[in-house]
Design a protein around this motif. Structure first.
Motif, mmCIF file in Angstrom:
data_model
loop_
_atom_site.group_PDB
_atom_site.id
_atom_site.type_symbol
_atom_site.label_atom_id
_atom_site.label_comp_id
_atom_site.label_asym_id
_atom_site.label_seq_id
_atom_site.Cartn_x
_atom_site.Cartn_y
_atom_site.Cartn_z
ATOM 1 N N ARG A 23 0.834 -1.211 0.000
ATOM 2 C CA ARG A 23 0.000 0.000 0.000
ATOM 3 C C ARG A 23 0.867 1.259 0.000
ATOM 4 N N ALA A 24 2.100 1.144 0.497
ATOM 5 C CA ALA A 24 2.999 2.302 0.552
ATOM 6 C C ALA A 24 3.724 2.524 -0.771
ATOM 7 N N ASP A 25 3.571 1.565 -1.683
ATOM 8 C CA ASP A 25 4.266 1.638 -2.968
ATOM 9 C C ASP A 25 3.362 2.363 -3.968
ATOM 10 N N ALA A 26 3.789 3.550 -4.405
ATOM 11 C CA ALA A 26 2.965 4.367 -5.294
ATOM 12 C C ALA A 26 2.696 3.657 -6.622
ATOM 13 N N ILE A 58 11.338 4.192 12.477
ATOM 14 C CA ILE A 58 11.456 3.920 11.033
ATOM 15 C C ILE A 58 10.851 5.066 10.210
ATOM 16 N N HIS A 65 10.047 1.884 3.533
ATOM 17 C CA HIS A 65 9.847 1.343 4.881
ATOM 18 C C HIS A 65 9.228 2.402 5.791
ATOM 19 N N ALA A 67 7.351 4.941 4.776
ATOM 20 C CA ALA A 67 5.952 5.125 4.364
ATOM 21 C C ALA A 67 5.094 3.990 4.918
ATOM 22 N N PRO A 170 11.647 -7.456 -3.132
ATOM 23 C CA PRO A 170 12.887 -6.678 -3.301
ATOM 24 C C PRO A 170 13.134 -5.684 -2.177
ATOM 25 N N HIS A 171 12.066 -5.253 -1.494
ATOM 26 C CA HIS A 171 12.233 -4.273 -0.410
ATOM 27 C C HIS A 171 12.614 -4.929 0.908
ATOM 28 N N ARG A 172 12.392 -6.212 1.021
ATOM 29 C CA ARG A 172 12.589 -6.896 2.296
ATOM 30 C C ARG A 172 13.593 -8.033 2.188
ATOM 31 N N THR B 135 2.431 7.234 0.486
ATOM 32 C CA THR B 135 3.035 6.371 -0.540
ATOM 33 C C THR B 135 4.339 7.002 -1.017
ATOM 34 N N VAL B 136 5.215 6.175 -1.558
ATOM 35 C CA VAL B 136 6.464 6.685 -2.151
ATOM 36 C C VAL B 136 6.673 6.039 -3.508
ATOM 37 N N THR B 138 8.789 3.990 -5.911
ATOM 38 C CA THR B 138 9.696 2.934 -5.452
ATOM 39 C C THR B 138 10.991 2.893 -6.242
ATOM 40 N N ILE B 140 14.489 0.459 -5.222
ATOM 41 C CA ILE B 140 14.753 -0.585 -4.234
ATOM 42 C C ILE B 140 15.663 -0.038 -3.137
ATOM 43 N N ASP B 141 15.181 -0.162 -1.907
ATOM 44 C CA ASP B 141 15.984 0.303 -0.761
ATOM 45 C C ASP B 141 16.790 -0.859 -0.230
ATOM 46 N N ASP B 143 18.714 -0.561 2.446
ATOM 47 C CA ASP B 143 18.852 -0.435 3.891
ATOM 48 C C ASP B 143 17.557 -0.897 4.547
ATOM 49 N N GLU B 144 17.484 -2.182 4.806
ATOM 50 C CA GLU B 144 16.230 -2.739 5.306
ATOM 51 C C GLU B 144 16.044 -2.499 6.795
ATOM 52 N N ARG B 145 14.798 -2.234 7.151
ATOM 53 C CA ARG B 145 14.484 -2.114 8.568
ATOM 54 C C ARG B 145 13.345 -3.040 8.926
#
Lengths: 189, 145
Positions: A23-26, A58, A65, A67, A170-172, B135-136, B138, B140-141, B143-145
């Motif tokens: 949902r945070a991914d535009a 965060i 992350h 967002a 890819p983000h995680r 929203t952002v 995307t 690829i980040d 730096d994972e948290r």
């Protein structure tokens, strides 16, 4: 209640952020299934205060992350925050499991409330057996599996679950995980 | 840490150490293998320089190779994939990645093979964010948290 029921869960910070990524991914349409919204409307969700603090931290960054964490906090009215050390049955202070504070508090809370499941992204590291060992009743559920369960229950198509996992991966750092690859293969079989 | 926890941790460590010792013998075993002659010649030259023998150097080289290989992510991923696909037995996995990682893989394999859980239908009509969605765009980040 069957022991396969998943009605009550405690989630750690990593699981909440992962579920909130789509949902945070535009680039993801607002009509696409939102696994975080699914979690909050199909389960009773509990988190310890430490998880809220970690989410706040965060949100200070400028990335997906952050967002995702902001969105988890915006949904604050739809999950319950419980201090695991305020209950007579639980320890008075945080035990030393060798895990981070949010995970530790989440496990203590999950045990105290005897919820059905504990959601976490910690399936790739050496902490996984440790979390498994310290959870007394709740089932340990890796976040990607949680998403797949919606497909297995007919609430998502296999293709939708597949898309969600590949959106989050890819983000995680899930894309090199043999476990996630296997989940996808078994979903598509 | 409280005393009970400290004691439990010591017990866990001792068990892990014992399991490690039981998993393999340090007794020497004679092995025969073919090698290109020039490699053996160079090895012997190095052994002479270090005032040691061929066996010690080979054992050290094997040990280093195993440590480097077992630590690599590609290797860990290959073992996991083959184990999930039933191409490796658990005992072999323990030899390849160590008892701790093997235990993680065993739990994840059981998870993969587990029956479905009963999850209620979500309600698409509820706006859990109460209109406040961030929203952002995307990229690829890392730096994972």
């Amino acid at each position: 209640m069957s022991d396969r029921q998943l009605e009550t869960v405690v989630a750690d910070t990593s699981a909440l952020v992962s579920l909130a990524v789509p949902r945070a991914d535009a680039a993801v349409g607002t009509d696409a299934p939102d696994p975080f919204q699914y979690l909050l409307t199909s389960c009773d969700v509990f988190v310890p205060p430490e998880v809220l603090a970690e989410l706040e931290d965060i949100t200070q960054y400028q990335d997906i992350h952050a967002a995702a964490a902001s969105n988890v906090l915006a949904a604050r009215d739809h999950y319950m925050v419980r201090d695991p050390y305020r209950d007579g049955e639980t320890p008075d202070a945080r035990p030393t499991f060798g895990l981070d504070d949010g995970e530790t508090d989440g496990i203590v809370l999950a045990n105290a409330l005897d919820v059905d499941g504990f959601l976490t992204d910690e399936f790739g590291g050496t902490n996984f057996p440790l979390i498994h060992a310290v959870l007394q009743g709740p089932r340990l559920i890796p976040t990607p599996r949680f998403i797949v369960e919606y497909a297995r229950n007919g609430h998502l198509t296999d293709e939708e679950a597949n898309t969600l996992l590949t959106t989050i991966s890819p983000h995680r750092s899930w894309e090199d995980s043999p476990y996630v690859t296997q989940l996808l293969q078994r979903l598509n079989a | 840490m409280c005393r009970a926890c400290a004691f439990a941790e010591i017990v866990i460590r001792l068990c892990a150490e014992l399991a490690h010792r039981m998993s393999a013998s340090d007794d020497p075993r004679r092995v025969h293998f073919q090698s290109p002659e020039y490699l053996v010649d160079r090895l012997d030259a190095i052994a002479e320089l270090f005032d040691t023998d061929r066996t010690d150097l080979l054992v050290e080289a094997i040990r280093e190779y195993i440590e480097d290989t077992a630590d690599s992510e590609t290797f860990q991923e290959l073992v996991a994939t083959k184990y999930y696909d039933d191409q490796l037995e658990f005992e072999t996995v323990k030899q390849l990645v160590g008892a701790e990682s093997a235990q993680r893989l065993r739990l994840l394999k059981a998870d993969l093979e587990d029956e479905p859980l009963d999850v209620a239908a979500p309600d698409d009509d509820v706006d859990v964010y109460d209109g406040e969605v961030t929203t952002v765009e995307t990229s690829i980040d890392n730096d994972e948290r």
